[in-house]
Design a protein around this motif. Structure first.
Motif, PDB file in Angstrom:
ATOM      1  N   ALA A 248       0.839  -1.201   0.000  1.00  0.00           N
ATOM      2  CA  ALA A 248       0.000   0.000   0.000  1.00  0.00           C
ATOM      3  C   ALA A 248       0.872   1.248   0.000  1.00  0.00           C
ATOM      4  O   ALA A 248       0.599   2.199  -0.722  1.00  0.00           O
ATOM      5  N   LEU A 249       1.930   1.249   0.791  1.00  0.00           N
ATOM      6  CA  LEU A 249       2.829   2.399   0.808  1.00  0.00           C
ATOM      7  C   LEU A 249       3.538   2.559  -0.529  1.00  0.00           C
ATOM      8  O   LEU A 249       3.679   3.654  -1.046  1.00  0.00           O
TER       9      LEU A 249
ATOM     10  N   GLY B 166       3.634   9.323  -4.601  1.00  0.00           N
ATOM     11  CA  GLY B 166       4.633  10.117  -3.912  1.00  0.00           C
ATOM     12  C   GLY B 166       5.446   9.352  -2.882  1.00  0.00           C
ATOM     13  O   GLY B 166       6.364   9.898  -2.311  1.00  0.00           O
ATOM     14  N   SER B 167       5.144   8.099  -2.649  1.00  0.00           N
ATOM     15  CA  SER B 167       5.883   7.321  -1.667  1.00  0.00           C
ATOM     16  C   SER B 167       7.182   6.801  -2.271  1.00  0.00           C
ATOM     17  O   SER B 167       7.209   6.337  -3.404  1.00  0.00           O
ATOM     18  N   SER B 168       8.252   6.886  -1.500  1.00  0.00           N
ATOM     19  CA  SER B 168       9.561   6.386  -1.922  1.00  0.00           C
ATOM     20  C   SER B 168       9.949   5.125  -1.173  1.00  0.00           C
ATOM     21  O   SER B 168      11.088   4.694  -1.234  1.00  0.00           O
TER      22      SER B 168
ATOM     23  N   ALA C  30      12.311  -0.064  10.292  1.00  0.00           N
ATOM     24  CA  ALA C  30      13.457   0.042   9.394  1.00  0.00           C
ATOM     25  C   ALA C  30      12.855   0.202   8.005  1.00  0.00           C
ATOM     26  O   ALA C  30      12.120  -0.667   7.538  1.00  0.00           O
ATOM     27  N   VAL C  31      13.129   1.344   7.383  1.00  0.00           N
ATOM     28  CA  VAL C  31      12.509   1.686   6.108  1.00  0.00           C
ATOM     29  C   VAL C  31      13.593   1.871   5.057  1.00  0.00           C
ATOM     30  O   VAL C  31      14.581   2.574   5.289  1.00  0.00           O
ATOM     31  N   GLU C  32      13.415   1.227   3.905  1.00  0.00           N
ATOM     32  CA  GLU C  32      14.316   1.432   2.779  1.00  0.00           C
ATOM     33  C   GLU C  32      13.662   2.416   1.823  1.00  0.00           C
ATOM     34  O   GLU C  32      12.560   2.169   1.331  1.00  0.00           O
ATOM     35  N   PHE C  33      14.330   3.538   1.602  1.00  0.00           N
ATOM     36  CA  PHE C  33      13.829   4.571   0.700  1.00  0.00           C
ATOM     37  C   PHE C  33      14.630   4.609  -0.586  1.00  0.00           C
ATOM     38  O   PHE C  33      15.845   4.458  -0.567  1.00  0.00           O
ATOM     39  N   SER C  34      13.952   4.871  -1.676  1.00  0.00           N
ATOM     40  CA  SER C  34      14.588   5.212  -2.942  1.00  0.00           C
ATOM     41  C   SER C  34      14.740   6.731  -2.929  1.00  0.00           C
ATOM     42  O   SER C  34      13.783   7.447  -2.642  1.00  0.00           O
ATOM     43  N   ILE C  35      15.935   7.225  -3.218  1.00  0.00           N
ATOM     44  CA  ILE C  35      16.198   8.658  -3.143  1.00  0.00           C
ATOM     45  C   ILE C  35      16.032   9.281  -4.529  1.00  0.00           C
ATOM     46  O   ILE C  35      16.771   8.967  -5.455  1.00  0.00           O
ATOM     47  N   GLY C  36      15.051  10.167  -4.650  1.00  0.00           N
ATOM     48  CA  GLY C  36      14.802  10.860  -5.910  1.00  0.00           C
ATOM     49  C   GLY C  36      15.593  12.154  -5.987  1.00  0.00           C
ATOM     50  O   GLY C  36      16.058  12.685  -4.977  1.00  0.00           O
ATOM     51  N   ALA C  37      15.731  12.687  -7.184  1.00  0.00           N
ATOM     52  CA  ALA C  37      16.477  13.928  -7.397  1.00  0.00           C
ATOM     53  C   ALA C  37      15.851  15.099  -6.646  1.00  0.00           C
ATOM     54  O   ALA C  37      16.528  16.071  -6.319  1.00  0.00           O
ATOM     55  N   TRP C  38      14.575  15.026  -6.341  1.00  0.00           N
ATOM     56  CA  TRP C  38      13.847  16.087  -5.645  1.00  0.00           C
ATOM     57  C   TRP C  38      14.158  16.149  -4.145  1.00  0.00           C
ATOM     58  O   TRP C  38      13.864  17.129  -3.484  1.00  0.00           O
TER      59      TRP C  38
ATOM     60  N   SER D  96       6.393   6.312  12.916  1.00  0.00           N
ATOM     61  CA  SER D  96       5.770   5.460  11.899  1.00  0.00           C
ATOM     62  C   SER D  96       5.118   6.326  10.827  1.00  0.00           C
ATOM     63  O   SER D  96       4.876   7.512  11.020  1.00  0.00           O
ATOM     64  N   GLY D  97       4.870   5.709   9.694  1.00  0.00           N
ATOM     65  CA  GLY D  97       4.157   6.385   8.621  1.00  0.00           C
ATOM     66  C   GLY D  97       5.015   7.238   7.709  1.00  0.00           C
ATOM     67  O   GLY D  97       4.483   8.064   6.967  1.00  0.00           O
ATOM     68  N   LEU D  98       6.330   7.044   7.707  1.00  0.00           N
ATOM     69  CA  LEU D  98       7.179   7.817   6.806  1.00  0.00           C
ATOM     70  C   LEU D  98       6.867   7.444   5.360  1.00  0.00           C
ATOM     71  O   LEU D  98       6.756   6.266   5.031  1.00  0.00           O
ATOM     72  N   GLN D  99       6.744   8.438   4.505  1.00  0.00           N
ATOM     73  CA  GLN D  99       6.426   8.212   3.091  1.00  0.00           C
ATOM     74  C   GLN D  99       7.614   8.485   2.163  1.00  0.00           C
ATOM     75  O   GLN D  99       7.714   7.904   1.105  1.00  0.00           O
TER      76      GLN D  99
END
Length: 95
Positions: free
Chosen positions: A5-6, A11-13, A27-35, A85-88
């Motif tokens: 769902a996330l 807009g979720s990374s 523990a959250v894995e984020f994709s880092i966008g240029a923005w 919690s809830g980081l997007q």
């Protein structure tokens, strides 16, 4: 189900999410966008919230434990450990 769902949320990374210690830590894995505000700046110059820790940065196939001098680039991935919690997206860890 929650991770999907996330991931599908506009807009979720979030690439992956793990809940630990009776759901009190994520523990959250984020994709880092240029923005992202994290891109191109040494970590020591960022105001990272006290309840968040960038535990690892993945650049291509190289995994590193970041220091204050680490600079994150667009396209990198970051592993964040937090009690929030809830980081997007990765900018959610900034104050």
């Amino acid at each position: 189900r929650y991770v999907r769902a996330l991931k599908n949320a506009e807009g979720s990374s979030v690439e992956s999410l793990y809940r630990l210690i009776d759901n009190r830590v994520e523990a959250v894995e984020f994709s880092i966008g240029a923005w992202s505000s994290l891109v191109g700046k040494p970590l020591m110059s960022l105001k990272i919230a006290p309840d968040a820790l960038i535990a690892a940065v993945i650049h291509g196939s190289e995994v590193s434990i970041p220091s204050g001098n680490t600079v994150i680039s667009a396209g990198d991935r970051a592993i964040v450990v937090t009690t929030r919690s809830g980081l997007q997206n990765p900018d959610d860890i900034l104050e």
